[in-house]
Design an enzyme around this catalytic site. Structure first.
Site, short mmCIF file in Angstrom:
data_model
loop_
_atom_site.label_atom_id
_atom_site.label_comp_id
_atom_site.label_asym_id
_atom_site.label_seq_id
_atom_site.Cartn_x
_atom_site.Cartn_y
_atom_site.Cartn_z
N VAL A 1 0.81 -1.23 0.00
CA VAL A 1 0.00 0.00 0.00
C VAL A 1 0.84 1.27 0.00
CG1 VAL A 1 -2.05 -1.03 1.11
CG2 VAL A 1 -0.27 0.02 2.54
N SER B 1 -8.09 4.20 14.29
CA SER B 1 -7.91 3.50 15.57
C SER B 1 -8.44 4.37 16.69
CB SER B 1 -6.42 3.23 15.80
OG SER B 1 -6.20 2.82 17.13
N TYR C 1 2.14 5.80 15.62
CA TYR C 1 0.91 5.10 15.23
C TYR C 1 -0.29 6.05 15.37
CZ TYR C 1 -2.77 1.51 15.27
OH TYR C 1 -3.90 0.77 14.99
N ALA D 1 -0.34 9.28 15.41
CA ALA D 1 -0.26 10.37 14.42
C ALA D 1 -0.74 9.89 13.05
CB ALA D 1 1.17 10.89 14.33
N SER D 2 -0.33 8.69 12.67
CA SER D 2 -0.72 8.17 11.34
C SER D 2 -2.24 7.98 11.27
CB SER D 2 0.00 6.85 11.04
OG SER D 2 -0.47 5.78 11.85
N LYS D 3 -2.83 7.50 12.35
CA LYS D 3 -4.27 7.22 12.34
C LYS D 3 -5.09 8.52 12.46
CE LYS D 3 -4.08 2.74 11.93
NZ LYS D 3 -4.62 2.07 10.74
N ILE E 1 -8.63 -5.03 19.43
CA ILE E 1 -9.24 -6.17 18.76
C ILE E 1 -8.24 -7.34 18.73
CG2 ILE E 1 -10.44 -6.94 16.64
CD1 ILE E 1 -11.72 -4.45 18.05
N1 NAD Z 1 -6.17 -5.11 16.24
C1 NAD Z 1 -6.37 -3.98 16.87
O1 NAD Z 1 -6.46 -3.92 18.10
C2 NAD Z 1 -6.54 -2.70 16.08
C3 NAD Z 1 -6.98 -1.57 16.76
C4 NAD Z 1 -7.14 -0.38 16.07
C5 NAD Z 1 -6.85 -0.33 14.72
N2 NAD Z 1 -6.41 -1.44 14.08
C6 NAD Z 1 -6.11 -1.31 12.65
O2 NAD Z 1 -6.81 -2.30 11.92
C7 NAD Z 1 -6.06 -2.62 10.73
C8 NAD Z 1 -5.92 -4.12 10.62
O3 NAD Z 1 -5.18 -4.56 11.73
P1 NAD Z 1 -5.15 -6.07 12.25
O4 NAD Z 1 -5.30 -6.00 13.71
O5 NAD Z 1 -6.03 -6.92 11.45
O6 NAD Z 1 -3.60 -6.37 11.95
P2 NAD Z 1 -2.84 -7.62 11.33
O7 NAD Z 1 -1.41 -7.42 11.64
O8 NAD Z 1 -3.50 -8.89 11.77
O9 NAD Z 1 -3.09 -7.44 9.75
C9 NAD Z 1 -2.51 -6.40 9.03
C10 NAD Z 1 -2.25 -6.87 7.61
O10 NAD Z 1 -1.74 -5.76 6.85
C11 NAD Z 1 -0.71 -6.26 6.00
N3 NAD Z 1 0.22 -5.19 5.65
C12 NAD Z 1 1.13 -4.59 6.44
N4 NAD Z 1 1.83 -3.68 5.74
C13 NAD Z 1 1.33 -3.71 4.46
C14 NAD Z 1 1.66 -3.01 3.29
N5 NAD Z 1 2.65 -2.10 3.24
N6 NAD Z 1 0.94 -3.27 2.16
C15 NAD Z 1 -0.05 -4.20 2.17
N7 NAD Z 1 -0.38 -4.92 3.27
C16 NAD Z 1 0.32 -4.67 4.41
C17 NAD Z 1 -0.03 -7.35 6.82
O11 NAD Z 1 0.72 -8.24 5.99
C18 NAD Z 1 -1.21 -8.01 7.51
O12 NAD Z 1 -1.70 -9.09 6.76
C19 NAD Z 1 -4.73 -1.87 10.84
O13 NAD Z 1 -4.80 -0.69 10.07
C20 NAD Z 1 -4.64 -1.54 12.33
O14 NAD Z 1 -3.87 -0.39 12.57
C21 NAD Z 1 -6.25 -2.64 14.72
#
Ligand code: NAD
Length: 245
Positions: A61, A139, A152, A154-156, A185
């Site tokens: 991405v 997030s 993190y 800041a990005s969100k 999550i």
């Molecule tokens: N799990 C939580 O508690 C939580 C909380 C708030 C926000 N989020 C956000 O939810 C989203 C999904 O998180 P998740 O918990 O499923 O994480 P995860 O680590 O299980 O999945 C993230 C996926 O993104 C892929 N990825 C990473 N860098 C990439 C890149 N440059 N290009 C393409 N794919 C890439 C990874 O390979 C992975 O499969 C993220 O944006 C995360 O910041 C998660």
């Protein structure tokens, strides 16, 4: 079938929240592009075996070239795209004093620039169709003061501001752009935080437990469907009450 005949690009579909969304969308009749930097074959294969329509595409991405290739392959395979879910993301807990420029840039490149590139590349196709949905993942960390996650957060925060702005630019073209802000999550990303940080966040969640990927999927599915046609520019917290304290 809430997404019948629709085509969705889902980034990060190799794991956690996005993987869940890919399965949920496929069950609702949507063709799904499972995009991930790891090259997500497993999710797409399972969807196809179950009679759905899916294509795995290895893509980064944070690269504009990679996004252009992703759109081209999507159109070659399914003819168009109607829904974009920018879910891929990374997380890292480093105090600002210790945070390197490289670490900060990497966080912004994946979590914020990735969303910028995705919208930049896919929006013209949605405009052409006169209809479209974009769901970006931020997030809880973008809404409240947490500890130990400066880059993190800041990005969100950037994802929310960027999405709200673009939502207004395209509101009169029948394109809805919204953000979902998950709380804590249960997915593999939590392994990037020290266990005590995850425990403190969980203990502080009013509902008293971690959320499940399905509980984020419910909201994303709603925002991808016609049920949300009058909702745009929002950042919706799905966080067990954390952000309302
Ligand atoms: N799990 C939580 O508690 C939580 C909380 C708030 C926000 N989020 C956000 O939810 C989203 C999904 O998180 P998740 O918990 O499923 O994480 P995860 O680590 O299980 O999945 C993230 C996926 O993104 C892929 N990825 C990473 N860098 C990439 C890149 N440059 N290009 C393409 N794919 C890439 C990874 O390979 C992975 O499969 C993220 O944006 C995360 O910041 C998660």
């Amino acid at each position: 079938m809430r997404l019948e005949e629709k085509v969705a690009i889902i980034t990060g579909a190799g794991s956690g929240i996005a993987k869940n969304i890919a399965f949920r969308f496929a069950k609702e009749g949507c063709a799904v592009i499972c995009a991930d930097i790891k090259g997500e074959e497993e999710t797409a294969a399972k969807i196809n075996e179950a009679g759905g329509r899916a294509l795995a595409i290895k893509s980064d991405v944070s690269s504009l070239n990679s996004w252009e290739e992703l759109l081209k392959k999507t159109i070659d395979e399914f003819g168009t795209v109607n829904i974009l879910c920018n879910i891929a993301g990374i997380s890292e807990a480093v105090d600002i004093v210790d945070l390197t420029e490289e670490q900060f840039d990497n966080m912004i490149n994946v979590n914020l620039k990735g969303v910028f590139f995705g919208m930049k590349v896919v929006l013209p196709e949605l405009v052409k169709n006169g209809y479209g949905k974009i769901i970006n993942i931020a997030s809880l960390a973008a809404h409240v003061g947490l500890t130990g996650l400066p880059s993190y957060s800041a990005s969100k925060g950037g994802v929310i501001s960027l999405s709200r702005q673009v939502a207004m630019d395209y509101a009169d073209q029948n394109i809805q752009i919204n953000v979902v802000s998950p709380g804590i999550i249960e997915t593999p990303i939590l392994a990037n935080n020290p266990p005590e940080v995850t425990k403190a966040f969980t203990d502080a969640t009013p509902i008293g437990r971690l959320g499940k990927p399905d509980e984020i999927g419910n909201m994303v599915l709603f925002l991808a469907s016609e049920e949300s046609d009058f909702v745009t520019g929002q950042a919706i917290k799905v966080d067990g009450g954390w952000g309302s304290k």
